[in-house]
Enzyme design. Structure first.
Site, PDB file in Angstrom:
ATOM      1  N   ASN A   9       0.872  -1.180   0.000  1.00 49.39           N
ATOM      2  CA  ASN A   9       0.000   0.000   0.000  1.00 49.39           C
ATOM      3  C   ASN A   9       0.907   1.227   0.000  1.00 49.39           C
ATOM      4  OD1 ASN A   9      -1.809   2.047   0.499  1.00 49.39           O
ATOM      5  ND2 ASN A   9      -2.251   1.429   2.609  1.00 49.39           N
ATOM      6  N   TRP A  10       0.974   1.900  -1.143  1.00 48.13           N
ATOM      7  CA  TRP A  10       1.897   3.034  -1.261  1.00 48.13           C
ATOM      8  C   TRP A  10       1.344   4.318  -0.650  1.00 48.13           C
ATOM      9  CZ3 TRP A  10       3.788   2.481  -7.081  1.00 48.13           C
ATOM     10  CH2 TRP A  10       4.507   1.288  -7.192  1.00 48.13           C
ATOM     11  N   GLU A  97      -6.834   4.519   8.169  1.00 46.60           N
ATOM     12  CA  GLU A  97      -6.691   5.953   7.877  1.00 46.60           C
ATOM     13  C   GLU A  97      -7.987   6.520   7.308  1.00 46.60           C
ATOM     14  OE1 GLU A  97      -3.087   5.500   5.601  1.00 46.60           O
ATOM     15  OE2 GLU A  97      -2.071   4.925   7.454  1.00 46.60           O
ATOM     16  N   GLY A 173       2.496   1.982  10.783  1.00 46.20           N
ATOM     17  CA  GLY A 173       3.421   3.109  10.605  1.00 46.20           C
ATOM     18  C   GLY A 173       4.145   3.498  11.880  1.00 46.20           C
ATOM     19  N   SER A 213       3.483  -2.467  10.278  1.00 46.50           N
ATOM     20  CA  SER A 213       4.952  -2.474  10.378  1.00 46.50           C
ATOM     21  C   SER A 213       5.581  -3.814   9.998  1.00 46.50           C
ATOM     22  CB  SER A 213       5.399  -2.039  11.786  1.00 46.50           C
ATOM     23  OG  SER A 213       4.946  -0.724  12.049  1.00 46.50           O
ATOM     24  N   GLY A 234       2.802  -1.265   4.318  1.00 43.33           N
ATOM     25  CA  GLY A 234       2.816   0.164   4.006  1.00 43.33           C
ATOM     26  C   GLY A 234       4.238   0.628   3.725  1.00 43.33           C
ATOM     27  N   GLY A 235       4.886   1.210   4.738  1.00 42.72           N
ATOM     28  CA  GLY A 235       6.203   1.831   4.577  1.00 42.72           C
ATOM     29  C   GLY A 235       7.227   0.981   3.834  1.00 42.72           C
TER      30      GLY A 235
HETATM   31  C1  PEP Z   1      -0.761  -0.009   6.040  1.00 43.73           C
HETATM   32  O1  PEP Z   1      -0.741   1.113   5.617  1.00 43.73           O
HETATM   33  O2  PEP Z   1      -1.723  -0.752   5.764  1.00 43.73           O
HETATM   34  C2  PEP Z   1       0.346  -0.469   6.879  1.00 43.73           C
HETATM   35  C3  PEP Z   1       0.268  -1.637   7.441  1.00 43.73           C
HETATM   36  O3  PEP Z   1       1.408   0.391   7.032  1.00 43.73           O
HETATM   37  P1  PEP Z   1       2.859   0.049   7.686  1.00 43.73           P
HETATM   38  O4  PEP Z   1       3.331  -1.232   7.079  1.00 43.73           O
HETATM   39  O5  PEP Z   1       3.727   1.221   7.332  1.00 43.73           O
HETATM   40  O6  PEP Z   1       2.642  -0.096   9.157  1.00 43.73           O
END
Ligand code: PEP
Length: 252
Positions: A9-10, A97, A173, A213, A234-235
């Protein structure tokens, strides 16, 4: 046997040029992998060019959101059918979000789930508790409420097309990952809920991803858990090396 799925997920990152650079790196790093689904969710403006670049590859396109109507006076919104038109196979709905920043509730997210299924696409439905809810021992109650609200009225026969993502809000995040045991406990609860509502066969067919994460150094332990079928990243999906390593997880 559920097919593993790793989705990136960008969020609100990357111009079209940057997106294509990342896609080209991933295509060359991950070409030939056939035993798992690899999925990318760029920003809306990059969907069409990324979709073109992914044609014929082993990587699928995903949107980060949609509106639950097929068309009409909904300024600024995009329907599942239009997302399919640019090559999407998956659409994320109910990301925390969207819930926290944009005030989306379970009833509205439930409409999106149905609209995505009606368009013959796969919804990736995100659910998960906040830190406050976890500390108040309300995790299972929150998950059950979200599942009931978002899946209300759904036809059990379409369930195998649904993908769930358990994303504890406190782990998104933040660099704090749920331990394998914490995540597995939640995933087991979700599958049990699905079995009670829709029957064991349907429940066993649904893929449940973990998100929060996920990194190259923790993915193997998470993927070793029996009810964790993949990851929503995500990240760490913004760097080709990290995302490729996550896709190449090995169960330990
Ligand atoms: C996400 O945005 O769905 C997510 C899990 O982000 P991250 O991996 O950065 O925690």
């Amino acid at each position: 046997m559920r097919r593993p799925m790793i989705a990136g997920n960008w969020k609100l990152h990357k111009t079209i040029g940057e997106a294509l650079e990342l896609v080209n790196a991933l295509k060359s790093d991950l070409g030939g992998i056939e035993d798992r689904d690899i999925v990318l969710a760029p920003v809306f403006t990059a969907l069409a060019p990324v979709g073109e670049a992914l044609k014929g590859s082993n990587i699928d396109l995903c949107a980060q959101n949609c509106y639950p109507e097929a068309g009409g006076a909904f300024t600024g919104e995009v329907s599942p059918a239009l997302l399919q038109d640019v090559g999407c196979r998956y659409i994320i709905v109910g990301h925390s979000e969207r819930r926290l920043i944009f005030g989306e509730d379970d009833a509205f997210i439930g409409k999106k789930v149905k609209a995505v299924l009606t368009a013959n696409l796969h919804p990736v439905l995100c659910i998960g508790e906040t830190l406050e809810e976890r500390e108040a021992n309300r995790t299972f109650l929150v998950l059950e409420t979200q599942l009931k609200g978002c899946l209300q009225g759904i036809d059990p026969s379409v369930l195998p097309r649904l993908i769930l993502a358990y994303e504890p809000v406190w782990a998104i995040g933040t660099g704090k990952t749920a331990t394998g045991d914490q995540a597995e406990e939640a995933h087991r609860f979700i599958r049990q809920f699905l079995a009670e509502q829709y029957g064991q066969d349907q429940a066993q067919a649904v893929r449940i991803l973990y998100g929060g994460s996920v990194k190259p150094d923790n993915v193997d332990g998470l993927m070793a858990m029996p009810n964790i079928d993949g990851a929503l990243v995500g990240g760490a999906s913004l760097k080709a090396g990290d995302f490729s390593r996550i896709v190449r997880f090995e169960k330990v």
